[in-house]
Design a protein around this motif. Sequence first.
Motif, PDB file in Angstrom:
ATOM      1  N   HIS A 138      35.470 -28.427 -45.541  1.00  0.00           N
ATOM      2  CA  HIS A 138      36.005 -28.699 -46.881  1.00  0.00           C
ATOM      3  C   HIS A 138      35.918 -30.216 -47.146  1.00  0.00           C
ATOM      4  O   HIS A 138      35.378 -30.660 -48.162  1.00  0.00           O
ATOM      5  CB  HIS A 138      37.455 -28.200 -46.894  1.00  0.00           C
ATOM      6  CG  HIS A 138      38.228 -28.402 -48.142  1.00  0.00           C
ATOM      7  ND1 HIS A 138      38.528 -27.386 -49.022  1.00  0.00           N
ATOM      8  CD2 HIS A 138      38.830 -29.516 -48.661  1.00  0.00           C
ATOM      9  CE1 HIS A 138      39.263 -27.860 -50.010  1.00  0.00           C
ATOM     10  NE2 HIS A 138      39.458 -29.149 -49.822  1.00  0.00           N
ATOM     11  N   LYS A 169      34.097 -32.354 -45.540  1.00  0.00           N
ATOM     12  CA  LYS A 169      32.697 -32.790 -45.508  1.00  0.00           C
ATOM     13  C   LYS A 169      32.109 -32.671 -46.920  1.00  0.00           C
ATOM     14  O   LYS A 169      31.339 -33.527 -47.366  1.00  0.00           O
ATOM     15  CB  LYS A 169      31.897 -31.949 -44.508  1.00  0.00           C
ATOM     16  CG  LYS A 169      30.519 -32.496 -44.179  1.00  0.00           C
ATOM     17  CD  LYS A 169      29.426 -32.018 -45.119  1.00  0.00           C
ATOM     18  CE  LYS A 169      28.068 -32.559 -44.715  1.00  0.00           C
ATOM     19  NZ  LYS A 169      26.995 -32.130 -45.630  1.00  0.00           N
ATOM     20  N   ILE A 207      33.668 -25.433 -53.393  1.00  0.00           N
ATOM     21  CA  ILE A 207      34.533 -24.273 -53.141  1.00  0.00           C
ATOM     22  C   ILE A 207      34.429 -23.249 -54.272  1.00  0.00           C
ATOM     23  O   ILE A 207      34.635 -22.064 -54.041  1.00  0.00           O
ATOM     24  CB  ILE A 207      36.006 -24.652 -52.819  1.00  0.00           C
ATOM     25  CG1 ILE A 207      36.651 -25.465 -53.915  1.00  0.00           C
ATOM     26  CG2 ILE A 207      36.094 -25.363 -51.482  1.00  0.00           C
ATOM     27  CD1 ILE A 207      38.133 -25.778 -53.636  1.00  0.00           C
TER      28      ILE A 207
HETATM   29  C1  MEV Z   1      27.607 -28.780 -47.441  1.00  0.00           C
HETATM   30  O1  MEV Z   1      27.003 -30.040 -47.344  1.00  0.00           O
HETATM   31  C2  MEV Z   1      29.031 -28.914 -47.924  1.00  0.00           C
HETATM   32  C3  MEV Z   1      29.827 -27.618 -47.936  1.00  0.00           C
HETATM   33  O2  MEV Z   1      29.766 -27.021 -46.637  1.00  0.00           O
HETATM   34  C4  MEV Z   1      31.252 -27.975 -48.303  1.00  0.00           C
HETATM   35  C5  MEV Z   1      32.234 -26.832 -48.145  1.00  0.00           C
HETATM   36  O3  MEV Z   1      31.995 -25.922 -47.343  1.00  0.00           O
HETATM   37  O4  MEV Z   1      33.272 -26.896 -48.838  1.00  0.00           O
HETATM   38  C6  MEV Z   1      29.257 -26.621 -48.899  1.00  0.00           C
END
Ligand code: MEV
Length: 417
Positions: free
Chosen positions: A257, A259, A360
Amino acid sequence: MSAENKTSRISGFYKLGVKKRMNKVKKFAELSDEEVGILQEKGISLKEAGRMIENVIGKIQIPLGIATNFLINDKDYLIPMATEEPSVVAAASNAARMIREGGGFKASSDEPIMIGQIQLIAKKPEEAKEKILANKEKILSLANEQDFVLVDLGGGAKDLEVRILNNGMLIIHLLVDVRDAMGANVVNTMCEHVSPLIEEVTRGKVYLRILSNLATKRMARAEVSISADALGGSKTVDSIILAYEFADADPYRAVTHNKGVMNGISAVALATGNDTRAVEAGIHAYASLEGRYRPVSHWSKDDKGNLTGRIEIPLAVGTFGGATMNPVARAAMKILGVKTAQELAEVMASVGLAQNLAAIRALSTEGIQKGHMSLHAMNIAAMAGAEGEQINKIAEILINENNIKVSRAKELLEAKK
Ligand code: MEV
């Protein structure tokens, strides 16, 4: 372009060619031809690179994209983002479009106070602490001798705190207002400069003298409210909240999240020549300050069914000094149009929140792979030999056929000959 018709709401920006896109940005940010040249062709010279780090042999290039639609504290921004990851810029622009329908981002930030740490070993820590506090004004004015320019600008060493760690070590926190710099240099210099005086008054020995990347005195915040309609209905609002609750309960999800948040923040940090590792380290440490790793953004529903989101993070970023002075970063900063480091931090917090919302929302509805497919299909079409407009056309067919393969792209190209 006058201030009143300066809007970042540019529909179909992604459909334009690079030249037309740049023309829009050039107008918006009043870039000179030279700045356009720096961004598109020149970049930084090897000489400049050699002045930035040691043992230079070349340069590496990362795409610079523009996220559109950002309205932050009633001001329109085009956001320069340097990233190698597909979909990030499109996702930020898309979330910002939904957010501006609800009035945009409300952002705020603290004064740019950095913490410099001085590690002191003294026989009687409590006594040493008293001595340091008794000499506070002397220590602060000695620190300020190091940077009269900063002091003239209203910054400088403002205060100090003394902590005694569980292992008996004394840690002095020098609190320095660094104004529009990231602040590492000035803080480290001041910490080194005042250490002999600290040793003298405490009869202890100083070891480390270095800033802390956990910049909790330099927080930035952003919040948004978005109607269920703008998001695609009340079910979407509920699934976004479930995604948040998942992250809040589970560090394995929280880190991904966060990231997603960092996809936005680090891209702006890199584009503007800021220290991405400092920003990342600070935000991840902040995420676990309460004893467990948690999401740095929060999502809930208000009594009208609107989705409300907020983010609060430490952000040590500057608009002046260090790598922010390289010509590419200067041009990116001009596009962004921020006047102060605080404004930059507010923009970055907003971009992080938008990026997180986009991720999300996609994850809790259609999944993120669909969005990735169009760039992927374009790459496959180009690998098969398509050029110019052909790339978009072939990519569209590959997506519609749900068959994104080089062999199929080659067949389509052959058939068109
Ligand atoms: C990918 O770079 C970032 C995500 O994994 C963030 C998330 O899962 O919230 C899509």
